[in-house]
Design a protein around this motif. Structure first.
Motif, PDB file in Angstrom:
ATOM      1  N   ALA A  58       0.824  -1.204   0.000  1.00  0.00           N
ATOM      2  CA  ALA A  58       0.000   0.000   0.000  1.00  0.00           C
ATOM      3  C   ALA A  58       0.861   1.258   0.000  1.00  0.00           C
ATOM      4  CB  ALA A  58      -0.926  -0.001   1.207  1.00  0.00           C
ATOM      5  N   GLY A  59       1.908   1.249   0.807  1.00  0.00           N
ATOM      6  CA  GLY A  59       2.772   2.422   0.904  1.00  0.00           C
ATOM      7  C   GLY A  59       3.448   2.734  -0.419  1.00  0.00           C
ATOM      8  N   VAL A  60       4.042   1.718  -1.017  1.00  0.00           N
ATOM      9  CA  VAL A  60       4.722   1.894  -2.304  1.00  0.00           C
ATOM     10  C   VAL A  60       3.727   2.367  -3.364  1.00  0.00           C
ATOM     11  CG1 VAL A  60       5.935   0.682  -4.154  1.00  0.00           C
ATOM     12  CG2 VAL A  60       6.459   0.171  -1.764  1.00  0.00           C
ATOM     13  N   ARG A  61       2.508   1.817  -3.279  1.00  0.00           N
ATOM     14  CA  ARG A  61       1.476   2.157  -4.252  1.00  0.00           C
ATOM     15  C   ARG A  61       1.161   3.658  -4.201  1.00  0.00           C
ATOM     16  NH1 ARG A  61      -2.602  -1.941  -2.910  1.00  0.00           N
ATOM     17  NH2 ARG A  61      -3.761  -0.266  -1.934  1.00  0.00           N
ATOM     18  N   MET A  62       0.945   4.144  -2.980  1.00  0.00           N
ATOM     19  CA  MET A  62       0.634   5.572  -2.823  1.00  0.00           C
ATOM     20  C   MET A  62       1.786   6.420  -3.341  1.00  0.00           C
ATOM     21  SD  MET A  62      -2.247   6.042  -0.902  1.00  0.00           S
ATOM     22  CE  MET A  62      -2.173   7.078   0.548  1.00  0.00           C
ATOM     23  N   LEU A  63       3.006   5.999  -2.945  1.00  0.00           N
ATOM     24  CA  LEU A  63       4.191   6.765  -3.323  1.00  0.00           C
ATOM     25  C   LEU A  63       4.313   6.854  -4.841  1.00  0.00           C
ATOM     26  CD1 LEU A  63       6.742   7.850  -1.602  1.00  0.00           C
ATOM     27  CD2 LEU A  63       7.934   5.995  -2.745  1.00  0.00           C
ATOM     28  N   LEU A  64       4.219   5.692  -5.484  1.00  0.00           N
ATOM     29  CA  LEU A  64       4.385   5.666  -6.941  1.00  0.00           C
ATOM     30  C   LEU A  64       3.250   6.409  -7.648  1.00  0.00           C
ATOM     31  CD1 LEU A  64       5.821   2.112  -7.619  1.00  0.00           C
ATOM     32  CD2 LEU A  64       6.949   4.316  -7.847  1.00  0.00           C
ATOM     33  N   THR A  65       2.025   6.263  -7.106  1.00  0.00           N
ATOM     34  CA  THR A  65       0.908   6.983  -7.714  1.00  0.00           C
ATOM     35  C   THR A  65       1.205   8.475  -7.743  1.00  0.00           C
ATOM     36  OG1 THR A  65      -0.527   5.335  -6.719  1.00  0.00           O
ATOM     37  CG2 THR A  65      -1.595   7.263  -7.672  1.00  0.00           C
ATOM     38  N   GLY A  66       1.678   8.988  -6.604  1.00  0.00           N
ATOM     39  CA  GLY A  66       2.006  10.410  -6.524  1.00  0.00           C
ATOM     40  C   GLY A  66       3.069  10.789  -7.533  1.00  0.00           C
ATOM     41  N   VAL A  67       4.141  10.009  -7.579  1.00  0.00           N
ATOM     42  CA  VAL A  67       5.252  10.323  -8.479  1.00  0.00           C
ATOM     43  C   VAL A  67       4.794  10.313  -9.931  1.00  0.00           C
ATOM     44  CG1 VAL A  67       7.449   9.467  -9.375  1.00  0.00           C
ATOM     45  CG2 VAL A  67       7.043   9.519  -6.913  1.00  0.00           C
ATOM     46  N   ILE A  68       3.988   9.306 -10.272  1.00  0.00           N
ATOM     47  CA  ILE A  68       3.532   9.191 -11.666  1.00  0.00           C
ATOM     48  C   ILE A  68       2.632  10.361 -12.044  1.00  0.00           C
ATOM     49  CG2 ILE A  68       2.131   7.800 -13.236  1.00  0.00           C
ATOM     50  CD1 ILE A  68       3.209   5.328 -11.718  1.00  0.00           C
TER      51      ILE A  68
END
Lengths: 487, 314
Positions: B290-300
């Motif tokens: 979940a954490g990585v998902r949020m992080l990557l979503t933001g970056v993308i």
């Protein structure tokens, strides 16, 4: 030619500059020496602003050279470099930050004002200069620029250009410096320019008010289509020969009988009770002028008249009032849109069927007005900001005149418009007035006020005099504007 | 070549390129087996984002400071009240829809009343009204979970020729909104106000009327989205609108609409909505936490916005 002179503060030699297909400068040589005030005149689009941008380092020429005296060999010329060598410019498009105070704006142009107490020193600097140029100006330097009238902003801008901290000011370029100033302030400024020049400074003054140029400048340079077409001592020019050199003919002012057969009243505004002012009345087919010193309540009156017309919630079926903005960046332009869309916004309700805009009819009307007011563009789909200031103003005129509104309010709309265009617009206003349209026209230029059938003179937010027909004259207006101050 | 350049100069193209890229990468992982399933899911979930995003687009186009933060609460309240009225009966569907739309109308009027009468900035006005709306939803819901009428559940979960019905509904709304924005007088007025409100007023644009209509339109679309979402997911939940707060704004921005107002773009809303859903499902497919998902979503999202804005400057 004087361009080879060793002592010139600035020397432009054979400069050429193109923007795409448009050749803005086509081999211009231009120089200014100390102890000299040079007048620079020409129509909108003659290349004056481009030349100024070369001198201030804002643009680099495609070919040719720009030399500032005291500049090292091979030094790259830039805006900062020009400033460091004492070249200053007052731009036609006012360049102060509206959200900062007068003293904070001073700090921006004077990086030397740092450390504790910079505000106090900035205030002293700018207030001192304002006092020197415009005695009795009454501007509080702790106020925000946005709260000042456009005339006051221009005064601050001028004073900022002449003020000195770490570098000495050697050359000041004034681009339409009096466009928002009334006659009294303009005279103060021109007097100061002469004083500055006599003390060894150099000034380039650009103005559409030719009388100003002839009375203030030592030498006049006339530009047309990106070239210098004439360059002589000011004493050798008259207004007529100067206009002739620019390529347009002065038309004699049409002698007009005052509209004796006064039409029905279309617009009124009572003076506030107890103010001692005169009530405002406008009749059908009249050109009503609002005169007086700049910022004495004329614009507020126009905005008041406009807002009283309603239309905040629902667009009225028959538009009553149209407005031509003077401060076009604030009140006029829709900057993301094309020329076409800017021109037609006010008459869209008439072109709408079942909620949808008839774009074909829109394009037809725009094409007609483009021809009528001669907007200089290849394509009406170009952005509005691609036009020169005077042409933007023409579009705003067309926006108002194209509507069916029987009353048109004009808030000093001719700022930065060349003399040829002005004559065309005057003729158009007369023609429209003859058809029964009413114009309420605030102007800071006496020529324009003298075009009006009837004139209200403003002082301190109220109307203090009404002049009609033959009574409309510069002397009468000035005496009414200053009456109490002189007493 | 010229045609290609024209396509690439469109502000919405980047959202679609991004969505297509993410779709491809996700499908690659499963060796192409999930193409249809993923496509249908993406269209379904994107539809809800599209409907709220279109409303938000108009509001944002009104110019700096204009944004509607009451969208999640409006969705929740509209869904809650509509389901309560319908009581799972097919015969009451029309009444339920009217109730939902009525909620949107009321919220829109209330929002603009706060903005105009009390002179509260739109961000604060819609945020504070959303607390009131959400509280009303909590009060009327009281933990009840009413099932939507069977017909509504069927309508929102089934497909026509492989295209989810909700996507067709969203497409229909999109077409109407497109005409409204590009061809209508109202669309011109919104765009004029967003560029320079004072100039628009002096040019004769009925500024208050247009802004009022825009806030109402946004709230009505939000309530419709809430109604459809509750029907789709088998009932209203108090947190059902939460994710649409950020989503509604993100799809507008990624879709190529000017954040500073004055310029809006309808097709981009679709690209951006598909993209946002697909990013999450791609990261899920690759098993990101979940954490990585949020992080990557933001970056993308940031990356797409940068790519899109750079194109527009050039």
């Amino acid at each position: 030619m004087i361009s080879g002179d060793e002592t010139a503060v600035i020397a432009v030699d054979g400069a050429e500059k193109s923007f795409g297909a448009v050749r803005a400068l086509d081999g211009v040589s231009f120089s200014v020496r100390p102890h000299e005030c040079v007048g620079l005149v020409g129509h909108n689009g003659a290349g004056k602003s481009t030349l100024v941008n070369l001198i201030t380092g804002g643009l680099a020429p495609d070919s040719g050279s720009v030399l500032v005296s005291g500049m090292a060999e091979g030094e790259k010329f830039s805006i900062a470099g020009a400033r460091a060598h004492g070249v200053r410019c007052v731009f036609q498009e006012l360049s102060l930050c509206p959200n900062l105070t007068v003293e904070e704006n001073t700090r921006i142009t004077h990086p030397a004002l740092k450390g504790l107490g910079w505000r106090r020193r900035a205030r002293a600097l700018i207030a001192g200069k304002l006092d020197a140029i415009f005695p009795g100006h009454g501007i509080d330097c702790t106020r925000m620029i946005g709260d000042l009238s456009i005339a006051e902003r221009q005064m601050v801008e001028i004073a900022t250009a002449f003020s000195e901290s770490d570098t000495r000011v050697r050359l000041v370029i004034l681009d339409e410096p009096t466009s928002s100033l009334d006659a009294g302030l303009a005279a103060q400024l021109l007097g100061y320019v002469r004083k500055f020049v006599s003390e060894g400074g150099a000034v380039v003054i650009i103005s559409h008010i030719l009388g100003e140029i002839l009375s203030t400048a030592d030498r006049v340079v006339v530009m047309k289509d990106g070239r210098v077409v004439s360059e002589r001592r000011a004493a050798e020019f008259t207004v007529e020969t100067l206009v002739g050199a620019m390529g347009s003919v002065v038309r004699a002012r049409d002698a007009r009988a005052p509209s004796a057969a006064a039409g029905e009243i279309v617009l009124t505004r009572k003076a506030p009770a107890g103010s001692g002012g005169i009530d405002f009345v406008a009749r059908r087919g009249e050109l009503v002028g609002l005169a007086g010193l700049g910022g004495h309540g004329q614009t507020r009156m126009l905005v008041g008249l406009f807002n009283a017309g309603g239309g905040d919630w629902v667009s009225p079926k028959d538009p009553r009032i149209a407005f031509v903005a003077g401060d076009r960046h604030v009140d006029g332009n829709l900057p993301l849109w094309s020329i076409l869309r800017n021109m037609t916004i006010s008459l869209l309700p008439d072109l709408t069927r079942r909620g949808l805009v008839d774009t074909r009819a829109e394009a037809e009307i725009a094409a007609r007005w483009r021809e009528r007011i001669e907007v200089r563009t290849k394509d009406m789909a170009n952005p509005i900001l691609s036009l020169s200031g005077g042409n933007q103003q023409k579009v705003l005129f067309a926006r108002a005149l194209a509507t069916r509104a029987p009353v048109v309010l004009m808030d000093d709309p001719m700022r930065g418009v060349d003399i040829g265009t002005k004559q065309e617009v005057y003729a158009m206003l007369r023609e429209e007035a003859a058809k029964g349209r009413t114009f309420v026209w605030y102007s800071t230029e006496m020529d324009e006020i003298c075009q009006c059938d009837r004139v209200y003179v403003f002082r301190e937010g109220r109307i203090v005099a009404e002049l009609a027909g033959a009574e409309v004259s510069e002397e009468r207006i000035l005496s009414a504007s200053f009456a109490e101050a002189a007493a | 070549m010229n045609a290609l350049r024209m396509v690439f100069s469109k502000p919405w193209i980047w959202a679609f390129i991004a969505a297509g890229g993410v779709f491809f990468v996700t499908v690659m992982f499963t060796g192409g087996a999930s193409t249809i399933g993923l496509g249908q899911a993406a269209l379904t979930f994107a539809s809800f984002s599209v409907i709220v995003g279109l409303g938000q687009m108009f509001v944002i186009t009104l110019g700096p400071g204009n944004v509607d933060l009451s969208i999640p609460a409006t969705m929740t309240l509209a869904a809650t009240l509509a389901l309560k009225v319908m009581e799972s009966q097919n015969g009451m569907i029309f009444v339920g829809l009217l109730v939902a739309l009525g909620v949107g109308l009321g919220v829109g009027i209330a929002n603009y009343a706060l903005i105009k009468a009390l002179r509260i900035p739109p961000i604060i006005a819609t945020l504070s009204s959303s607390f009131i709306i959400q509280s009303t939803a909590i009060w009327s819901n009281r933990g009840l979970r009413i099932r939507p009428p069977q017909w509504m559940a069927d309508l929102t979960t089934q497909s026509l020729f492989g295209v989810p019905n909700v996507a067709l509904i969203a497409l229909g709304i999109t077409l109407v909104i497109f005409v409204l924005l590009e061809k209508s007088l109202y669309g011109r007025w919104v765009s004029a106000i967003g560029q320079n409100m004072r100039a628009a007023r002096m040019a004769g644009v009925p500024v208050d009327g247009v802004r009022f209509a825009t806030y109402v339109l946004c709230a009505v679309l939000a309530s419709l989205a809430g109604f459809l979402l509750a029907s789709f997911s088998g009932g209203a939940a108090l947190n059902m609108g939460t994710e649409y707060l950020l989503t509604s704004i993100a799809v507008v921005v990624i879709g190529g609409t000017a954040v500073a107002g004055g310029f809006a773009n309808v097709p981009g809303i679709w690209g951006a909505s598909l993209f946002l859903f697909l990013v999450v499902s791609m990261l899920n497919t690759y098993g990101a936490s979940a954490g990585v998902r949020m992080l990557l979503t933001g970056v993308i999202i940031i990356g797409v916005i940068i790519a899109a804005s750079r194109r527009r400057v050039a």
